[in-house]
Design an enzyme around this catalytic site. Structure first.
Site, PDB file in Angstrom:
ATOM      1  N   ASP A 112       0.807  -1.225   0.000  1.00  0.00           N
ATOM      2  CA  ASP A 112       0.000   0.000   0.000  1.00  0.00           C
ATOM      3  C   ASP A 112       0.838   1.272   0.000  1.00  0.00           C
ATOM      4  OD1 ASP A 112      -2.229  -1.639   0.117  1.00  0.00           O
ATOM      5  OD2 ASP A 112      -2.285  -1.606   2.312  1.00  0.00           O
ATOM      6  N   GLU A 113       1.985   1.230  -0.631  1.00  0.00           N
ATOM      7  CA  GLU A 113       2.885   2.389  -0.655  1.00  0.00           C
ATOM      8  C   GLU A 113       2.400   3.479  -1.606  1.00  0.00           C
ATOM      9  OE1 GLU A 113       3.810  -0.748  -1.225  1.00  0.00           O
ATOM     10  OE2 GLU A 113       5.413  -1.333   0.150  1.00  0.00           O
ATOM     11  N   LYS A 118       1.686   2.284  -4.991  1.00  0.00           N
ATOM     12  CA  LYS A 118       2.194   1.740  -6.259  1.00  0.00           C
ATOM     13  C   LYS A 118       1.240   2.068  -7.407  1.00  0.00           C
ATOM     14  CE  LYS A 118       2.236  -2.369  -4.435  1.00  0.00           C
ATOM     15  NZ  LYS A 118       1.953  -2.035  -3.023  1.00  0.00           N
ATOM     16  N   GLY A 135      -4.695  -4.277  -3.712  1.00  0.00           N
ATOM     17  CA  GLY A 135      -5.666  -3.218  -3.991  1.00  0.00           C
ATOM     18  C   GLY A 135      -4.888  -1.980  -4.365  1.00  0.00           C
ATOM     19  N   HIS A 136      -4.903  -1.632  -5.654  1.00  0.00           N
ATOM     20  CA  HIS A 136      -4.116  -0.500  -6.149  1.00  0.00           C
ATOM     21  C   HIS A 136      -5.060   0.627  -6.543  1.00  0.00           C
ATOM     22  CE1 HIS A 136      -0.612  -3.432  -7.255  1.00  0.00           C
ATOM     23  NE2 HIS A 136      -0.896  -3.420  -5.977  1.00  0.00           N
ATOM     24  N   GLN A 179       1.872  -5.937  -3.347  1.00  0.00           N
ATOM     25  CA  GLN A 179       2.353  -6.074  -1.963  1.00  0.00           C
ATOM     26  C   GLN A 179       3.651  -5.275  -1.784  1.00  0.00           C
ATOM     27  OE1 GLN A 179       1.228  -9.385  -3.549  1.00  0.00           O
ATOM     28  NE2 GLN A 179      -0.690  -8.545  -2.877  1.00  0.00           N
ATOM     29  N   SER A 209       5.348  12.579  -4.078  1.00  0.00           N
ATOM     30  CA  SER A 209       3.913  12.652  -4.350  1.00  0.00           C
ATOM     31  C   SER A 209       3.224  13.341  -3.180  1.00  0.00           C
ATOM     32  CB  SER A 209       3.386  11.229  -4.556  1.00  0.00           C
ATOM     33  OG  SER A 209       1.974  11.215  -4.554  1.00  0.00           O
TER      34      SER A 209
HETATM   35  P1  GDP Z   1      -0.866   0.386  -3.484  1.00  0.00           P
HETATM   36  O1  GDP Z   1      -1.452  -0.895  -3.008  1.00  0.00           O
HETATM   37  O2  GDP Z   1       0.598   0.463  -3.262  1.00  0.00           O
HETATM   38  O3  GDP Z   1      -1.251   0.728  -4.902  1.00  0.00           O
HETATM   39  O4  GDP Z   1      -1.494   1.535  -2.560  1.00  0.00           O
HETATM   40  P2  GDP Z   1      -3.058   1.668  -2.136  1.00  0.00           P
HETATM   41  O5  GDP Z   1      -3.804   2.176  -3.299  1.00  0.00           O
HETATM   42  O6  GDP Z   1      -3.535   0.438  -1.476  1.00  0.00           O
HETATM   43  O7  GDP Z   1      -2.925   2.756  -0.991  1.00  0.00           O
HETATM   44  C1  GDP Z   1      -2.313   3.999  -1.210  1.00  0.00           C
HETATM   45  C2  GDP Z   1      -3.331   5.091  -0.883  1.00  0.00           C
HETATM   46  O8  GDP Z   1      -2.667   6.328  -0.865  1.00  0.00           O
HETATM   47  C3  GDP Z   1      -4.430   5.229  -1.929  1.00  0.00           C
HETATM   48  O9  GDP Z   1      -5.609   5.624  -1.284  1.00  0.00           O
HETATM   49  C4  GDP Z   1      -3.907   6.330  -2.838  1.00  0.00           C
HETATM   50  O10 GDP Z   1      -4.945   7.036  -3.503  1.00  0.00           O
HETATM   51  C5  GDP Z   1      -3.232   7.207  -1.833  1.00  0.00           C
HETATM   52  N1  GDP Z   1      -2.111   8.016  -2.305  1.00  0.00           N
HETATM   53  C6  GDP Z   1      -1.077   7.680  -3.096  1.00  0.00           C
HETATM   54  N2  GDP Z   1      -0.178   8.673  -3.133  1.00  0.00           N
HETATM   55  C7  GDP Z   1      -0.658   9.653  -2.340  1.00  0.00           C
HETATM   56  C8  GDP Z   1      -0.171  10.919  -1.922  1.00  0.00           C
HETATM   57  O11 GDP Z   1       0.921  11.343  -2.284  1.00  0.00           O
HETATM   58  N3  GDP Z   1      -0.948  11.633  -1.060  1.00  0.00           N
HETATM   59  C9  GDP Z   1      -2.160  11.206  -0.632  1.00  0.00           C
HETATM   60  N4  GDP Z   1      -2.871  11.972   0.160  1.00  0.00           N
HETATM   61  N5  GDP Z   1      -2.639  10.009  -0.992  1.00  0.00           N
HETATM   62  C10 GDP Z   1      -1.884   9.242  -1.823  1.00  0.00           C
HETATM   63  P1  IMO Z   2      -1.009  -4.138  -2.256  1.00  0.00           P
HETATM   64  O1  IMO Z   2      -0.587  -4.665  -3.602  1.00  0.00           O
HETATM   65  C1  IMO Z   2      -0.983  -4.557   2.053  1.00  0.00           C
HETATM   66  C2  IMO Z   2      -0.970  -8.618   3.658  1.00  0.00           C
HETATM   67  C3  IMO Z   2      -2.188  -9.056   4.433  1.00  0.00           C
HETATM   68  C4  IMO Z   2      -1.543 -10.008   5.420  1.00  0.00           C
HETATM   69  C5  IMO Z   2      -0.461 -10.677   4.586  1.00  0.00           C
HETATM   70  C6  IMO Z   2      -0.870 -12.020   4.015  1.00  0.00           C
HETATM   71  O2  IMO Z   2      -2.289  -3.408  -2.266  1.00  0.00           O
HETATM   72  O3  IMO Z   2       0.119  -3.390  -1.623  1.00  0.00           O
HETATM   73  P2  IMO Z   2      -2.476 -12.726   2.028  1.00  0.00           P
HETATM   74  O4  IMO Z   2      -3.940 -12.486   1.829  1.00  0.00           O
HETATM   75  O5  IMO Z   2      -1.626 -12.227   0.941  1.00  0.00           O
HETATM   76  O6  IMO Z   2      -2.176 -14.158   2.372  1.00  0.00           O
HETATM   77  O7  IMO Z   2      -2.124 -11.898   3.363  1.00  0.00           O
HETATM   78  O8  IMO Z   2      -0.172  -9.779   3.534  1.00  0.00           O
HETATM   79  N1  IMO Z   2      -1.235  -8.115   2.292  1.00  0.00           N
HETATM   80  C7  IMO Z   2      -1.188  -6.823   1.950  1.00  0.00           C
HETATM   81  N2  IMO Z   2      -0.994  -5.730   2.712  1.00  0.00           N
HETATM   82  N3  IMO Z   2      -1.122  -4.438   0.715  1.00  0.00           N
HETATM   83  C8  IMO Z   2      -1.283  -5.529  -0.056  1.00  0.00           C
HETATM   84  O9  IMO Z   2      -1.291  -5.463  -1.397  1.00  0.00           O
HETATM   85  C9  IMO Z   2      -1.365  -6.793   0.557  1.00  0.00           C
HETATM   86  N4  IMO Z   2      -1.552  -8.052   0.110  1.00  0.00           N
HETATM   87  C10 IMO Z   2      -1.453  -8.848   1.178  1.00  0.00           C
HETATM   88  O10 IMO Z   2      -2.830  -7.979   5.064  1.00  0.00           O
HETATM   89  O11 IMO Z   2      -0.894  -9.269   6.427  1.00  0.00           O
HETATM   90 MG    MG Z   3      -2.966  -1.561  -1.742  1.00  0.00          MG
END
Ligand code: GDP
Ligand code: IMO
Ligand code: MG
Length: 422
Positions: free
Chosen positions: A13-14, A16, A40-41, A223, A411
């Site tokens: 959830d960085e 990406k 979840g991206h 991840q 960002s």
């Molecule tokens: P991913 O799994 O690495 O693609 O990240 P996620 O989408 O799960 O979570 C990142 C969250 O941060 C999302 O809600 C994005 O919309 C949000 N996001 C990404 N970059 C920024 C930023 O620079 N600022 C803010 N406020 N939100 C951001």
């Molecule tokens: P994105 O691509 C954050 C975590 C789960 C759990 C561990 C194992 O959005 O960054 P799993 O269902 O894969 O067996 O769960 O990994 N996890 C994530 N945490 N972002 C994800 O994907 C994740 N995918 C799995 O919360 O701790």
């Molecule tokens: Mg995510």
């Protein structure tokens, strides 16, 4: 832009999805290489929010080919829903999406076993997404998995599934769970197989053909580094190689065709699920949750939050070979007076400059912090490096340096335009 691997450098959830969307502008093909619909991206286009789980984030841009590589585990019911959902939102999904015929398939018994194992573990649970990811990769390694080319062949699917359901029903019964109906699962998966058949192809040959014709590929990591099955905080990890090496094995594009690795990190740290998080901090957690931020894109669970951990990100630079760094969510720290950054861990009398492999040791480490003065200015409207407050620039430069890599993107919000190229 040549071939670029993008990886998460923390616990997932960085951001990406957002950075992939930005970089896709210069790519021809976007390839997912690991994980499944546990990912979840999130991508914002204007005010519209899209959350991608299996489909590469590149699908949101016109004329980009998206590939789900052999390293991904595909829940076909989830994928059909995702394709239908995207089409409903007006996104074209057709010959711009290709799924590897050797990607493994996630079945209901994988999801059920995932849930049952978590219950059995009780307070030692991993906190999985319950998408069946662990059991599906387990079957792949045990050589009893079914692949996409089995799914799209109705007769073969029936034959192989019958055996798998029989075995897994015995296991489910032992857990005290309800056995699955072979007929029902078969019917659902045959329907999904028919829907997905036009998307299924030999993606290794396709990618190599495309490279011969000069296509540039962006590899979309899922991840993060510390959820990697080998390099993460085992057993609190996912079941695939989420690190840069996974892009090769998960796509069939060899290491000597890779040109660059981009690492994505938040300006702080988050984690969903159980397992050690050395810099976890209630104050920053409350602050971010209070702003309505840091709730999981797949499960909606509140993410655990903490200060930036440069011991972890330095390790990520090492195992991924990160050339360029994208720091997201800088704006999350806009109101913080004093910002802490972890530079080492203390464990009894031992000081660690790297992440210890022993999970118990890591869980008992205390972070050693350095402090930065906060900029206490909104950054979300900044569009260039010079628009950022000087203290924010100092912070960004410091975390890049401590992470042992080069700052490339900062960002300051979820939107495309809230991206500063350094
Ligand atoms: P991913 O799994 O690495 O693609 O990240 P996620 O989408 O799960 O979570 C990142 C969250 O941060 C999302 O809600 C994005 O919309 C949000 N996001 C990404 N970059 C920024 C930023 O620079 N600022 C803010 N406020 N939100 C951001
Ligand atoms: P994105 O691509 C954050 C975590 C789960 C759990 C561990 C194992 O959005 O960054 P799993 O269902 O894969 O067996 O769960 O990994 N996890 C994530 N945490 N972002 C994800 O994907 C994740 N995918 C799995 O919360 O701790
Ligand atoms: Mg995510």
């Amino acid at each position: 832009m040549a071939n670029t691997i993008l990886v998460g450098a923390q616990w997932g959830d960085e951001g990406k999805g957002k950075i992939i969307d930005v970089l896709t502008e210069d790519a021809d093909i976007v390839v997912r290489y690991a994980g499944g619909n546990n990912a979840g991206h999130t991508v914002f286009i204007g005010k519209k929010k899209y959350v991608l789980h299996l489909v590469p984030s590149g699908i949101l841009r016109k004329n980009k080919l998206c590939v789900i590589g052999n390293g991904v585990v595909v829940d076909p019911i989830g994928l059909v829903d995702e394709i239908k959902g995207l089409r409903k939102l007006g996104i074209k999904v057709g010959d711009n999406l290709v799924v590897s015929e050797t990607a493994h398939v996630v079945f209901p018994y994988h999801r059920e076993l995932d849930a049952q194992r978590e219950v059995l573990k009780g307070k030692h649970k991993i906190g999985t997404t319950k998408r069946g990811i662990g059991p599906a990769y387990g079957d792949k390694a045990a050589r009893v998995g079914l692949r996409m080319n089995d799914l799209i062949n109705p007769a073969r699917l029936g034959q192989k599934l019958s055996l798998r359901i029989r075995e897994n029903n015995e296991v489910l019964k032992a857990f005290g769970a309800k056995p699955l109906s072979f007929k029902k699962v078969l019917a659902e998966y045959q329907t999904a197989g028919r829907y997905l058949k036009p998307f299924v192809a030999n993606t290794v040959v396709l990618l190599h053909d495309a490279m011969r014709h000069g296509s540039d590929i962006l590899f979309e990591g899922a991840q993060g580094t510390f959820l990697d099955i080998d390099h993460g905080t085992y057993p609190f990890v996912t079941s695939s190689n989420t690190t840069a090496g996974g892009a090769c094995t998960g796509s069939g594009v060899p290491p000597n065709h890779m040109d660059r690795v981009v690492g994505v990190m938040k300006a702080y740290t988050t984690r969903v699920g159980e397992g050690p998080l050395p810099t976890e901090n209630a104050e920053i957690s409350d602050l971010l949750h209070g702003m309505g931020r840091e709730f999981g894109a797949t499960t909606g669970r509140p993410r655990r939050c903490g200060w930036f951990d440069s011991v972890a990100t330095r390790h990520a630079t090492m195992v991924n070979g990160i050339d360029d760094l994208a720091v997201t969510n800088l704006d999350g720290l806009d109101t913080v007076g004093t910002i802490k950054v972890c530079v080492a861990y203390q464990y009894g009398k031992t000081r660690y400059d790297f992440v210890p492999n022993d999970i118990q040791t890591l869980a008992e480490c205390s972070p050693i912090y350095v402090e930065f003065e906060g900029w206490r200015t909104p950054t979300s409207k900044a569009r260039s490096w010079k628009d950022l407050p000087p203290k924010a620039r100092t912070y960004l430069k410091a975390i890049a340096e401590l992470s042992g890599t080069k700052l490339f993107i900062a960002s300051v919000g979820p939107a495309r335009e809230q991206t500063i190229f350094v």
